[in-house]
Design a protein around this motif. Structure first.
Motif, PDB file in Angstrom:
ATOM      1  N   GLN A 342       0.825  -1.212   0.000  1.00  6.85           N
ATOM      2  CA  GLN A 342       0.000   0.000   0.000  1.00  6.85           C
ATOM      3  C   GLN A 342       0.859   1.263   0.000  1.00  6.85           C
ATOM      4  N   THR A 343       1.908   1.248   0.807  1.00  8.76           N
ATOM      5  CA  THR A 343       2.768   2.444   0.907  1.00  8.76           C
ATOM      6  C   THR A 343       3.585   2.638  -0.363  1.00  8.76           C
ATOM      7  N   CYS A 347      -1.764   2.890  -2.648  1.00  4.78           N
ATOM      8  CA  CYS A 347      -3.075   2.326  -2.873  1.00  4.78           C
ATOM      9  C   CYS A 347      -3.530   1.571  -1.632  1.00  4.78           C
ATOM     10  N   THR A 348      -4.761   1.092  -1.637  1.00  8.57           N
ATOM     11  CA  THR A 348      -5.300   0.317  -0.523  1.00  8.57           C
ATOM     12  C   THR A 348      -5.619  -1.089  -1.005  1.00  8.57           C
ATOM     13  N   TYR A 356      -3.334   2.754   5.633  1.00 11.23           N
ATOM     14  CA  TYR A 356      -2.285   3.304   4.768  1.00 11.23           C
ATOM     15  C   TYR A 356      -1.861   4.638   5.370  1.00 11.23           C
ATOM     16  N   ASN A 357      -0.665   4.694   5.846  1.00 10.09           N
ATOM     17  CA  ASN A 357      -0.187   5.861   6.573  1.00 10.09           C
ATOM     18  C   ASN A 357       0.681   6.728   5.688  1.00 10.09           C
ATOM     19  N   MET A 374      -6.779   5.792   4.867  1.00  6.58           N
ATOM     20  CA  MET A 374      -6.984   4.919   3.714  1.00  6.58           C
ATOM     21  C   MET A 374      -6.797   5.719   2.434  1.00  6.58           C
ATOM     22  N   SER A 375      -6.328   5.027   1.412  1.00  6.26           N
ATOM     23  CA  SER A 375      -6.176   5.665   0.109  1.00  6.26           C
ATOM     24  C   SER A 375      -7.438   5.419  -0.720  1.00  6.26           C
ATOM     25  N   ASP A 376      -7.814   6.368  -1.523  1.00  9.09           N
ATOM     26  CA  ASP A 376      -8.994   6.219  -2.381  1.00  9.09           C
ATOM     27  C   ASP A 376      -8.749   5.220  -3.503  1.00  9.09           C
TER      28      ASP A 376
END
Length: 887
Positions: A342-343, A347-348, A356-357, A374-376
């Motif tokens: 994610q990082t 993305c999530t 997701y930081n 969270m990422s969109d």
């Protein structure tokens, strides 16, 4: 009695212990630092309005270290030469670069998290060999204290914990050199570049505090100075951070050592950028010199040119492929891999609760950043790792990563050798608890004695404290490459052993300096004192702060920055700039200079005049005037005058031993011959005077009596002079006075007593001459030679009486010139008074040169003859002289 755990620790990581005989623990900072949003501490901070730093950031570098440990253990399990009958498992936790998490992980390694059944053996049920960790000195210290209290005495092997304080812990081994070597390396680097005024910034933990303490001690031992020493708070505090920033801004120190990890240093870096602090040279430790967190292109205007030390890089076979073999779909419970994905791809992951930081800061630079949980954008799983450009996949700077590998191998080799010893007697009971307890203690001894060669040819060997003593650091410099990225360039090496070191910086190394001139920076409290001055330390100030005081006369400092001025030798003196000793100006009365040349001319002229008089006397030797009052004594006087005027030549020129011995003796003998001859004449006049007043004609003087007087006087003087030359002879002497800028070559007269004796005898003769002629002053003027002698003696006394104060009040060559002038003046005076009147009559008034005029029987009309040197007696024959004066 039943023990109950208060709560379970929230730890993430990897565990694989099933079907393995032994387990290795591991601690890695996969996250930076975590303060949970539900923490009452956070609520308290927000309520107080304090400016703090909260980080919950995924650390790609730490994740790579963790994966490297797993890769190394798998590699060892596949080998047949290490632990051929046993396999290794692992239990790895993310300590979030937090002391609290490191302590929690250590407890879990030992007890597990069973709420009602804590296990004082290890949490996996397998034998725990030791722990690889913990990613930082402070965390390793916390873990070491806990492991020391465990009844099976567990140990850890540090891969990045370099603080020298860890040497005191028996259960800590390291594959990274102690900071003792790095601190010495930093000081030697500072000395190499000539920096003396150094700032120091340290993280507020064991690594930073002990590092700066050791650095300061060694720095002061080398007569270098700390301009300032500040700390970076572990938890962000604007007030404390500003103290460090203000110290950097206000100090004249342009070279600053940063003893901190990249995590602790990150907020300080942002503050430096926010305050636009440029043109500083930062000296980095191995903890952050290669960190991608700091080495960003946007930071280059402020941190470009950073120079520091790093663990040697290496290439690990198979690691790159292993790092690429990661995907969230392989294990839906692998939260670290999901968070990495994610990082990395912003993305999530679908159906995942892993947040997701994003890097967020509260009031650090005056701007507020928001935290997005969270990422969109949803991850598809088709993202390609080869498209990434991050630290996790960057295998070009495998330094600490290689230390992780070596730490695992160190444990494996130690365990392998121990098992090979025990298996001979306890094969069937090798995994029995009592045998394992025995192994726990023996493993320390075997690991300490491990010696092995790594895959890249390096030899690993520990001392009794569990530290590496032989190795080297790479010296790195931050430069900008053609693509606009920071290039971490190796510019040298620092090789070290227990007893010696070698700093290697090739001359062809290209270094970038972040200065206005792009040249080597100058970091001083006071600029180096130029040659010709010395350091004058200021009370209450460090030794690097001083005044530059000009050297005193006669002292020089040839090199810049000298503490003391060096005295010149006796023959040298300081030049005007006081930076070099130059030969002192040599002073003596030389022939070439005007004064010396003039005196030489006067001496030669005087000798020629005397010789001219002698020639006149020789030509007219049969005339009554020459024959009057002992012709031979007149010739002796002329010879003595030649000797005296020419003796002045011995006073001119550079003195040497023979000239010093000859000049005073020659002068004394010359005056002795002259004055004793005059005394022979004056005694004759004295007897003539006594005859004239006593009316007797029976007193007569044999002519040999006068020569005998001369002979006795001269031989007496020769005897005294001979004693003088034998007992205490004069010698050449260099008159060197420390406050003078010249060397006066003069004669040391040896014995003042002898010198006074020989010239005192001459003075006595002069007094006798004067007394005898003065008493006979009433003889007839027309015939009286004594009047001329009287004037000659008066002139002689006047000259030498005037000479004494003039001689004593002058120095150097002028002192010699005064003596020469006195010699010439007295000689000219005697010549003029004794012989010029007679020469006048002989050459210009020859008619007056008759027996009647000289004998006094014919009246003299020409009054100019009255002052001639007419004698009152004539030489009647060669054997008898009768002095008869008619009334």
């Amino acid at each position: 009695m039943t023990c109950r755990l208060m709560r379970k620790f929230n730890l993430t990581g990897y565990v694989e212990a099933e079907n393995h005989h032994f387990v290795i623990g591991g601690q890695f900072p996969v996250h930076y630092r975590t303060i949970p949003t539900t923490s009452p501490f956070l609520t308290q901070i927000e309520a107080s309005g304090s400016q703090m730093l909260f980080l919950s950031r995924f650390n790609f570098r730490g994740f790579r270290w963790m994966k490297t440990m797993i890769h190394t253990i798998k590699e060892i399990n596949e080998r047949k030469d290490i632990l051929p009958e046993h396999t290794l498992g692992y239990q790895i936790f993310d300590n979030c670069f937090s002391t609290t998490k490191a302590m929690e992980s250590s407890m879990v390694f030992l007890t597990g998290q069973d709420e009602y059944k804590p296990k004082w053996r290890n949490s996996t049920g397998k034998y725990l060999i030791g722990i690889i960790g913990a990613g930082g000195s402070t965390m390793s210290l916390a873990g070491a204290r806990i492991l020391l209290n465990y009844k099976y005495f567990q140990f850890q092997v540090g891969y990045a914990s370099s603080s020298s304080i860890l040497t005191e812990y028996l259960n800590v081994y390291r594959t990274i050199p102690s900071d003792k070597f790095q601190t010495e390396a930093i000081v030697n680097l500072i000395r190499h570049f000539g920096w003396v005024w150094i700032g120091a910034i340290a993280s507020d933990d064991d690594y930073g505090k002990h590092g700066v303490k050791s650095f300061r001690k060694i720095l002061e031992t080398n007569n270098l100075c700390i301009a300032f020493s500040e700390t970076i708070p572990k938890v962000y505090s604007n007030e404390k951070m500003q103290i460090a920033i203000d110290a950097v801004k206000s100090s004249t120190a342009k070279v600053i050592v940063l003893y901190a990890t990249d995590f602790d240093l990150s907020p300080f870096v942002l503050e430096v950028i926010h305050h636009n602090i440029a043109h500083r040279t930062w000296i980095a430790t191995e903890a952050w010199i290669t960190s991608a967190l700091i080495a960003k292109p946007e930071y280059f205007p402020y941190f470009g040119g950073t120079i520091g030390f790093a663990i040697p890089r290496s290439v690990i076979p198979g690691l790159k492929e292993f790092l690429y073999d990661v995907h969230p779909s392989k294990d839906p419970n692998d939260v670290l891999t999901i968070e990495f994905w994610q990082t990395a791809f912003n993305c999530t992951w679908p159906n995942s609760s892993v947040p997701y930081n994003v890097d967020h800061r509260v009031n650090m630079t005056g701007k507020e950043d928001r935290l997005y949980d969270m990422s969109d954008h949803l991850c598809t799983g088709k993202e390609k790792l080869k498209d990434l450009k991050n630290t996790y996949l960057d295998t070009s700077q495998l330094r600490i990563t290689n230390n992780v590998r070596q730490a695992v191998y160190l444990m494996a080799y130690g365990l392998d050798r121990l098992i090979r010893v025990l298996i001979k007697e306890y094969r069937e009971y090798l995994l029995h608890p009592k045998i394992l307890a025995f192994m726990s203690y023996k493993l320390f001894e075997y690991i300490r004695k491990v010696k092995f060669t790594t895959h890249d040819g390096r030899k690993i060997e520990l001392n009794v404290h569990g530290d590496i003593e032989n190795g080297y650091y790479d010296i790195l410099n931050w430069q900008m490459d053609n693509t606009g990225d920071i290039a971490i360039v190796k510019v040298g090496e620092y090789k070290f052993t227990r007893s010696k070191y070698e700093l290697v910086l090739p001359k062809n190394s290209t270094l970038f300096w972040n200065t206005e001139s792009s040249r080597l920076p100058d970091s001083v409290c006071t600029k180096v004192c130029p040659p010709g001055t010395r350091k004058g330390f200021i009370t209450g100030q460090p030794v690097c702060c001083f005044d530059c005081i000009p050297c005193e006369d006669g002292y020089v400092s040839e090199k810049p920055g000298q503490r003391l001025c060096n005295p010149c030798s006796e023959d040298d003196w300081s030049n005007a700039e006081k930076n070099k000793c130059v030969p002192k100006h040599v002073e003596f009365l030389a022939y070439e200079e005007a004064l010396g040349f003039t005196l030489v001319i006067l001496s030669i002229f005087g000798a020629l005049v005397v010789l001219a008089v002698t020639v006149v006397y020789v030509i007219h030797r049969h005339t009554p005037l020459v024959k009057a009052n002992d012709r031979e004594l007149s010739f002796l006087i002329q010879i003595s005058l030649v000797i005296t005027v020419l003796s002045t030549m011995l006073f001119i020129g550079k003195p040497c031993n023979w000239s010093c011995m000859a000049r005073q003796v020659t002068l004394a003998l010359g005056f002795c011959l002259c004055l004793s001859s005059i005394l022979g004449k004056t005694i004759s006049l004295f007897f003539a005077y006594r005859i004239s007043i006593s009316k007797t004609q029976l007193i007569s003087m044999h002519p040999s009596f006068r020569k005998l007087i001369v002979l006795l006087c001269v031989f007496g003087e020769i005897g005294v002079c001979a004693s003088y030359l034998v007992l205490k002879p004069p010698s050449m002497f260099k008159n060197i006075e420390r406050q003078n800028v010249k060397i006066i070559f003069e004669c040391n007269e040896g014995s003042v007593e002898f010198l006074c004796s020989i010239f005192g005898f001459d003075v006595l003769l002069a007094l006798l001459c004067f007394v005898t002629t003065f008493m006979a002053r009433q003889l007839p003027d027309n015939y009286y030679e004594g009047k001329c002698i009287t004037f000659g003696m008066l002139f002689f006394f006047i000259v030498w009486i005037s000479f004494v104060p003039a001689y004593l009040s002058t120095k150097g060559k002028f002192k010699v010139a005064v003596e020469i002038f006195a010699i010439l003046a007295s000689s000219y005076g005697l010549l003029g008074c004794l012989f010029l009147p007679k020469c006048f009559i002989i050459l210009l008034r020859p008619k007056r040169n008759t027996d009647e005029t000289v004998g006094g029987r014919v009246p003299t009309v020409d009054r100019s003859i009255q002052l001639t040197s007419a004698s009152v007696s004539s030489e009647l024959n060669s054997t008898m002289v009768s002095t008869v004066l008619d009334e």
